[in-house]
Structure formats: C-alpha cells, structure tokens
Design an enzyme around this catalytic site. Structure first.
Site, short mmCIF file in Angstrom:
data_model
loop_
_atom_site.label_atom_id
_atom_site.label_comp_id
_atom_site.label_asym_id
_atom_site.label_seq_id
_atom_site.Cartn_x
_atom_site.Cartn_y
_atom_site.Cartn_z
N CYS A 182 0.79 -1.23 0.00
CA CYS A 182 0.00 0.00 0.00
C CYS A 182 0.82 1.28 0.00
CB CYS A 182 -0.97 -0.01 1.19
SG CYS A 182 -2.11 -1.41 1.13
N HIS A 317 -1.86 8.40 5.81
CA HIS A 317 -2.27 7.13 5.20
C HIS A 317 -3.70 6.82 5.63
CE1 HIS A 317 -1.50 3.54 2.97
NE2 HIS A 317 -1.68 2.74 4.01
N HIS A 356 -9.67 2.71 0.34
CA HIS A 356 -8.22 2.48 0.35
C HIS A 356 -7.79 1.92 -1.00
CE1 HIS A 356 -4.27 1.38 1.29
NE2 HIS A 356 -4.42 0.81 2.46
#
Length: 440
Positions: A182, A317, A356
C-alpha cells in the site's frame, strides 16, 4: 560537487503535470475537488461485470472466523474501458492485459498532455517511468490453455506495467514497477525523485495504479477482522473499525526546476523531500512500527529544511484500522505537533471519500494535496464526528480536518506532507511545497 548539488537544493525536483482516476467517475482535478470539497463519498456496490461470485462472497464472510463483507467498495467505473487501437494494441492482446497496464498507459498519456507535452515528442528521450502497483489476480493462470495464451506472460507481469508505458511511448530512461504493497505509489515517487537527482533521467513519470482482478483482498481482510464494520472508511475517528478496499490511479511528471523553467512548464509543486524506510521486526509481519514511522517523518523534515510548524496540511495514510491509525497518529504528533493549540497542521485522509486504493493510495493522496493547495483550502475527511482518542489533539497540536479549512500561503507557498505505509513494512513520506500563484 557540493553537498547542495548532490541533494538537489540548488536545482530541486518539481512536479509539472498530473492526471488521476478515482472512484465515482473522477477523471479530472475539478471533479476530484468537487468530490472532496462537497464531502461526498464515492463508494459503490461490487462490480457486476467482472465475473465475481458476489453472493457467494458476501455469504461466505458470515462463517465462523470471518468478519462480514459489505457490498461496498471504491471501484473505478473506467476499469474496463480502453481504446487499444489508439495505442497500437490488438483487441486480443488488450483483453489479456491487466487493467492496471491499460489505465497506467492511459494516465501516463494524460499526464504528459496536462504538462503541455505531445507524448510522441518524447521518443528516444531519457524519460523515466516509475509505477507503484501490486499483482491482483487478473485473468486465467499462465498454465491454462486459452484464447489469450501468448499474451498473458506480458499482460499480467507487474514489471510490464511500467515497461508498457516506456515501450509504447519509446522512452529511453529507466522503467521500474515498484511493489511495496500500500505504499507502492509513494515509494515509486521517491525512486523517481532520486533518479532525477542522480541524473538517471531528465524527466520522469511517477505514480501508482490499482484495479482489483478479484475480490481476494476483501476475503483476506475479512479473515483478519480488519474490514470496516459497515463498509465505510473512518480514518482517525473514534469509531474507526477497519478499512474498505478501493481502486484508483494517479501519475505525476517530474523535472529539475531549471529544465522546467527553461521549457516554460507550469510548476505545481517543489519536492522538498522524500524518504522511505522499513519497519523491521514488529509484533507481526503486517503490523506497523511507530518507531520506524517517527524516524522516517523526522528524517524527511530534516531533509526538507523546513520546521514542522511550517507544514500546513498532512495527508495521512489513514487506513481506518485501529492499529494503523493509532500507530500513525502518535508518530505524526511526535513529529508535526505544535506547541500552540489550534495552530498545528490539518490532518486528513482521502480514504474517507474513496476507500483504500492500495498501491495507488499515495498517488491519490498527493493529488489531493496539490489540488487543495491550488484551491487554498483543506477538505474535510468524512466520518470524523468524534476524533480518535489515541492522541490528545489539543495538547499535541494536530488538527483533524472536520470541515473545509482555509489554508493560507505562508511566505508565498503552502507546504504539505503525504504519508503511506504498507503491509510489506515499507513506509514512505514526501514533503512538497506549492507556490501561491497570486504571490508568485
């Protein structure tokens, strides 16, 4: 060569172009800003055109040991759209190509156009291509005999995502696909910046892409009990219960400032610093390390040559998982916390709007920062009625973006930080400064 020449302060790397695709049909900066500033959420039902067994997926998550999967995610409406003839690709090969290759190629072209460059004019030039991406189970297995055999070896290779762009545009610089889970997009951005500073290339495309070939990540995070309770991502909220998966793509064109000025480019931002590091051994392979993140943030601040209080916006994040948010919040507060209550950086995460986007998360976060700076305001993160109790916001100096917040320029610029980390253990951080056009 002096130290200032080595670290790029005499001739910094700048961003001169950008393109993106995000859930909700977002394909322009104006569309993206409308989504963010109007506090909209771009989640939708699982796509019905990918041969996913959706009913089996939802029912299967109700078994013992799993957490319920909701029929919600941030999916690209453009994921299946592609004009192969435009890029000189046959229809059969196009179908065998991972959609991540198709979208990365399309968005690279749009990034160059956004920069005022005819992509055809770059043939043979030392232009680098750095794309963050992860393999997400597209298409049949290579060992299966199918109509697409012969094209699958390139169509599903991670390395070909960047290589396809370089091949199609006849670029002669390095072409690297970076997979750090990620944090891939921001890690690729870091590698591109370093490549420009070291002279590996004269210009670089950098960003990330994510399109899910299967719903496998939903199943894995269902088993790990890390999915949101209700299918909505709530970064830094007291009610955060897990993440929600999404797709997206973002790409940026980078040059040294002297070259950009010489070429007459419009400079969107100066890259003040980028940094990456690794968690090392933690309580688990996928568990983040607060110590590693704090070291990274502080290293980036030092390299950027700015004071923490000069950073007006932090795009975190913000996965919406309890462990991830807690770790990140404490590290950000240690680095960017202000001694004067109510004056610290405004913190948010675009995951509250679009979910996400995995390997593309950092790219969508950086695009949000550039657009917010251009508009002079930080958009609100959604689902933040009650801020996380993991830090004392007032005492530790950060401000949660609960509403559209004015972002005034200071000394003719706006400075922001963008953060990303992945289950690979790789943390990435960037600090960028956007010039205020009214002052410049």
């Amino acid at each position: 060569m002096s130290s200032s020449q080595l670290d790029g302060t005499d001739d910094p790397v700048v961003i001169v172009g950008m393109a993106l695709e995000a859930p909700g049909g977002i394909e322009t900066a104006d569309d993206y800003w409308s989504l963010l500033s109007e506090r909209r959420e771009a989640l939708g039902h699982f796509p019905a055109d990918r041969d996913w067994s959706i009913r089996e997926l939802l029912d299967g998550s109700r078994r013992d040991g799993f957490k319920r999967i909701h029929d919600l995610g941030g999916f690209l409406s453009s994921g299946a759209l592609f004009d192969p003839a435009f890029f000189g690709i046959s229809p059969r090969e196009a179908v065998a190509m991972d959609p991540q290759q198709r979208i990365a190629l399309r968005i690279a072209w749009r990034t160059l156009e956004n920069s005022g460059i005819n992509p055809d004019d770059l043939a043979g030039h030392d232009v680098g291509c750095y794309v963050g991406a992860s393999g997400l189970e597209y298409g049949p297995q290579l060992a299966e005999f199918s109509h697409h055999s012969g094209h699958l070896i390139t169509g599903t290779s991670l390395g070909v995502i960047s290589g396809r762009i370089a091949y199609t545009l006849d670029l002669a610089g390095p072409a690297l696909t970076v997979d750090t889970s990620c944090s891939s997009a921001l890690a690729a951005f870091h590698v591109a910046v370093q490549a420009l500073r070291s002279g590996d290339c004269d210009m670089a495309l950098a960003g990330g892409v994510c399109v899910m070939g299967s719903p496998g990540y939903f199943v894995e995070f269902s088993k790990q009990h890390a999915l949101s309770d209700d299918g909505h991502c709530r970064p830094y909220s007291a009610s955060a219960s897990g993440t929600i998966w999404a797709e997206g793509a973002g790409m940026f064109l980078l040059q040294r400032r002297s070259r950009a000025v010489s070429d007459g480019r419009h400079i969107l931002a100066e890259v003040r610093a980028t940094a990456v590091n690794q968690d090392g051994r933690t309580t688990g392979l996928t568990a983040p390390s607060g110590h590693a993140q704090t070291r990274l943030f502080q290293k980036a601040i030092r390299s950027a040559g700015v004071r923490p209080e000069e950073v007006g916006m932090i795009e975190g994040h913000g996965t919406g998982t309890r462990l991830g948010d807690r770790t990140e919040l404490r590290s950000l507060a240690q680095t960017y916390g202000s001694s004067a209550p109510g004056t610290g950086a405004v913190l948010g995460s675009v995951k509250s709007n679009v979910g996400h986007a995995q390997a593309a998360a950092g790219a969508l976060g950086l695009a949000k920062v550039l657009i917010a700076a251009d508009r002079g305001a930080v958009p609100a993160s959604l689902h933040t009625d009650h801020a996380s109790r993991e830090i004392n916001w007032e005492e530790q100096g950060l401000r949660l973006a609960t509403e559209l917040t004015p972002w005034p320029a200071v000394n003719g610029q706006r400075i922001a930080a963008v953060s990303a980390f992945g289950m690979s253990g790789t943390n990435a951080h960037a600090i960028v400064a956007m010039p205020d056009d009214e002052v410049a």
